[in-house]
Design a protein around this motif. Structure first.
Motif, PDB file in Angstrom:
ATOM      1  N   ALA A 146      64.896  27.186  44.129  1.00  0.00           N
ATOM      2  CA  ALA A 146      65.562  27.076  42.824  1.00  0.00           C
ATOM      3  C   ALA A 146      64.641  26.222  41.960  1.00  0.00           C
ATOM      4  O   ALA A 146      64.785  25.010  41.884  1.00  0.00           O
ATOM      5  N   LEU A 147      63.665  26.876  41.377  1.00  0.00           N
ATOM      6  CA  LEU A 147      62.589  26.153  40.704  1.00  0.00           C
ATOM      7  C   LEU A 147      62.314  26.761  39.348  1.00  0.00           C
ATOM      8  O   LEU A 147      62.511  27.947  39.143  1.00  0.00           O
ATOM      9  N   ARG A 148      61.846  25.917  38.452  1.00  0.00           N
ATOM     10  CA  ARG A 148      61.342  26.457  37.203  1.00  0.00           C
ATOM     11  C   ARG A 148      60.203  25.600  36.677  1.00  0.00           C
ATOM     12  O   ARG A 148      60.037  24.465  37.088  1.00  0.00           O
ATOM     13  N   GLN A 149      59.454  26.204  35.763  1.00  0.00           N
ATOM     14  CA  GLN A 149      58.371  25.464  35.146  1.00  0.00           C
ATOM     15  C   GLN A 149      58.937  24.537  34.100  1.00  0.00           C
ATOM     16  O   GLN A 149      59.840  24.923  33.354  1.00  0.00           O
ATOM     17  N   SER A 150      58.396  23.341  34.029  1.00  0.00           N
ATOM     18  CA  SER A 150      58.840  22.431  32.983  1.00  0.00           C
ATOM     19  C   SER A 150      58.408  22.995  31.640  1.00  0.00           C
ATOM     20  O   SER A 150      57.264  23.387  31.464  1.00  0.00           O
ATOM     21  N   GLN A 151      59.351  23.018  30.723  1.00  0.00           N
ATOM     22  CA  GLN A 151      59.057  23.595  29.417  1.00  0.00           C
ATOM     23  C   GLN A 151      58.376  22.583  28.505  1.00  0.00           C
ATOM     24  O   GLN A 151      57.570  22.912  27.677  1.00  0.00           O
ATOM     25  N   SER A 152      58.757  21.351  28.668  1.00  0.00           N
ATOM     26  CA  SER A 152      58.248  20.343  27.740  1.00  0.00           C
ATOM     27  C   SER A 152      58.304  18.993  28.415  1.00  0.00           C
ATOM     28  O   SER A 152      58.830  18.821  29.501  1.00  0.00           O
ATOM     29  N   GLU A 153      57.758  18.035  27.749  1.00  0.00           N
ATOM     30  CA  GLU A 153      57.804  16.656  28.215  1.00  0.00           C
ATOM     31  C   GLU A 153      59.247  16.209  28.424  1.00  0.00           C
ATOM     32  O   GLU A 153      59.563  15.478  29.340  1.00  0.00           O
TER      33      GLU A 153
ATOM     34  N   SER B 135      65.096  14.010  39.942  1.00  0.00           N
ATOM     35  CA  SER B 135      65.219  15.462  40.106  1.00  0.00           C
ATOM     36  C   SER B 135      66.440  15.957  39.349  1.00  0.00           C
ATOM     37  O   SER B 135      67.311  15.168  38.991  1.00  0.00           O
ATOM     38  N   PRO B 136      66.542  17.264  39.125  1.00  0.00           N
ATOM     39  CA  PRO B 136      67.806  17.783  38.596  1.00  0.00           C
ATOM     40  C   PRO B 136      68.911  17.577  39.639  1.00  0.00           C
ATOM     41  O   PRO B 136      68.617  17.488  40.829  1.00  0.00           O
TER      42      PRO B 136
ATOM     43  N   ASN C 161      75.962  29.261  33.615  1.00  0.00           N
ATOM     44  CA  ASN C 161      75.147  30.438  33.358  1.00  0.00           C
ATOM     45  C   ASN C 161      75.775  31.645  34.057  1.00  0.00           C
ATOM     46  O   ASN C 161      75.570  31.899  35.222  1.00  0.00           O
ATOM     47  N   ASN C 162      76.555  32.357  33.296  1.00  0.00           N
ATOM     48  CA  ASN C 162      77.253  33.510  33.878  1.00  0.00           C
ATOM     49  C   ASN C 162      76.611  34.824  33.491  1.00  0.00           C
ATOM     50  O   ASN C 162      77.131  35.891  33.791  1.00  0.00           O
TER      51      ASN C 162
ATOM     52  N   ILE D   5      70.109  26.885  37.737  1.00  0.00           N
ATOM     53  CA  ILE D   5      68.819  27.411  38.211  1.00  0.00           C
ATOM     54  C   ILE D   5      69.092  28.487  39.273  1.00  0.00           C
ATOM     55  O   ILE D   5      69.779  28.238  40.247  1.00  0.00           O
ATOM     56  N   ASP D   6      68.546  29.695  39.050  1.00  0.00           N
ATOM     57  CA  ASP D   6      68.705  30.769  40.042  1.00  0.00           C
ATOM     58  C   ASP D   6      67.904  30.443  41.294  1.00  0.00           C
ATOM     59  O   ASP D   6      66.948  29.697  41.247  1.00  0.00           O
TER      60      ASP D   6
END
Lengths: 176, 170
Positions: A149-156, B114-115, A173-174, A130-131
């Motif tokens: 360092a956050l993202r939206q949940s894509q799915s359940e 959490s992750p 992730n390079n 996570i960036d």
């Protein structure tokens, strides 16, 4: 992730910092970082789970922490004692809590974890794939950096990883 | 900290180390309850739990042991603890916590996890603030994995503290 979701955190951080310490807060320029974060003197970690997913890392120097806590408690704090530690943890808690309230108003339900405090410069904290968006908040007492360092949940599946996680290792992730 | 939160983690750690890592010798060391901040080992995986049970789970491990474990998991040698190795050891913590949370959910304690966050650097102080930590050493032929549980029952909101050491039977 959409900008307004990051904004919930940036606005909450600015407001809380301003109102708790009664100093004016200026936002510095934002930066997106892919490398692991290297700790400053003090780091507060708070996870966010739910529709938004990830970690908020708040970093500051001993001097800034002591100055902020002295201001918050209206008493001179000369060393980074347990009282100061829980004060900084609580500051992080209030910031992320208010951001979570703002997100709920925008229709995103999140829960936040209890804070973890890391004391010691030079350790590396990796949010893995996570960036991080780095938001410096400048005050006359010093700079507080909020790393998102956050993202939206894509799915359940993303929001409920306890559904029998398998031993799959994400490739680093390079990508440039 | 409540005793009923401990066994799910021990069971999950044993299961994951046996099934996924292929560890042949595995035993639990003596438990201790810590109130002060912990001094980080080479590598610490941090995962938080939010729900009926809430708090922080830390996995402390030396670089040598972490490298030995990821070598087994990924079936390839590692000269250095690179990004792939970091990802592998974080995933180990994620899977153990995930399986433990599944067991906890079956016992009526639903929680999201959490992750994982990875902290690299020995000697840093990690404080769970007013959450006391139960330190659970898991010993294997590859080295020791230290699991720190700083967890509370959200309903009760209190910590049972010392009682856990008396109640625990694995």
């Amino acid at each position: 992730m959409r900008t307004e979701l990051f904004n919930a955190f940036i606005v909450a951080a600015g407001k809380v910092l301003g109102s708790e310490t009664d100093v004016s807060v200026q936002r510095g320029s934002l930066e997106l970082q892919r490398d692991a974060y290297v700790t400053d003197d003090i780091t507060v970690l708070i996870s966010v789970v739910g529709d938004i997913w990830g970690i908020v890392i708040i970093s500051l120097s001993f001097d800034t922490a002591k100055a902020l806590i002295s201001q918050m408690l209206d008493q001179e704090i000369s060393e980074f004692s347990e009282l100061a530690q829980s004060g900084i943890g609580e500051l992080g808690n209030v910031i992320v809590g208010q951001a979570s309230t703002r997100l709920a108003e925008a229709g995103y339900n999140t829960d936040i974890s209890v804070p973890t405090l890391i004391v010691g410069k030079g350790s590396t904290i990796s949010t893995l794939d996570i960036d991080r968006l780095v938001v410096p908040l400048e005050t006359k007492l010093g700079t507080v950096r909020i790393n998102l360092a956050l993202r939206q949940s894509q799915s359940e599946q993303v929001s409920r990883p306890r559904q029998v996680p398998s031993m799959q290792v994400a490739m680093p992730n390079n990508a440039p | 900290m409540n005793a009923k939160f401990l066994n799910p983690f021990i069971e999950a750690a044993f299961a994951v180390l046996e099934m996924e890592v292929g560890t042949t010798s595995i035993e639990r060391g003596g438990l201790s309850l810590e109130r002060s901040a912990c001094t980080a080992n080479d590598i610490t995986v941090l995962i938080t739990m939010v729900g009926q049970v809430q708090g922080i789970v830390l996995f402390g491990i030396s670089e040598a042991t972490a490298t030995a474990i990821v070598t087994k998991i990924l079936n390839q040698p590692f000269d250095e603890f690179d990004q792939l190795a970091q990802s592998g050891i974080s995933e180990l913590g994620n899977v153990i916590t995930g399986q433990a949370s599944q067991r906890l959910a079956e016992a009526g304690y639903e929680a999201k996890i959490s992750p994982p966050t990875l902290i690299i650097g020995k000697g840093t102080l990690i404080s769970t603030l007013d959450f006391e930590r139960l330190l659970v050493p898991i010993k294997t032929e590859l080295g020791e994995l230290q699991i720190h549980l700083a967890l509370r029952d959200r309903q009760v909101g209190s910590q049972v503290g010392q009682t856990i050491l008396d109640e625990v039977v694995v």
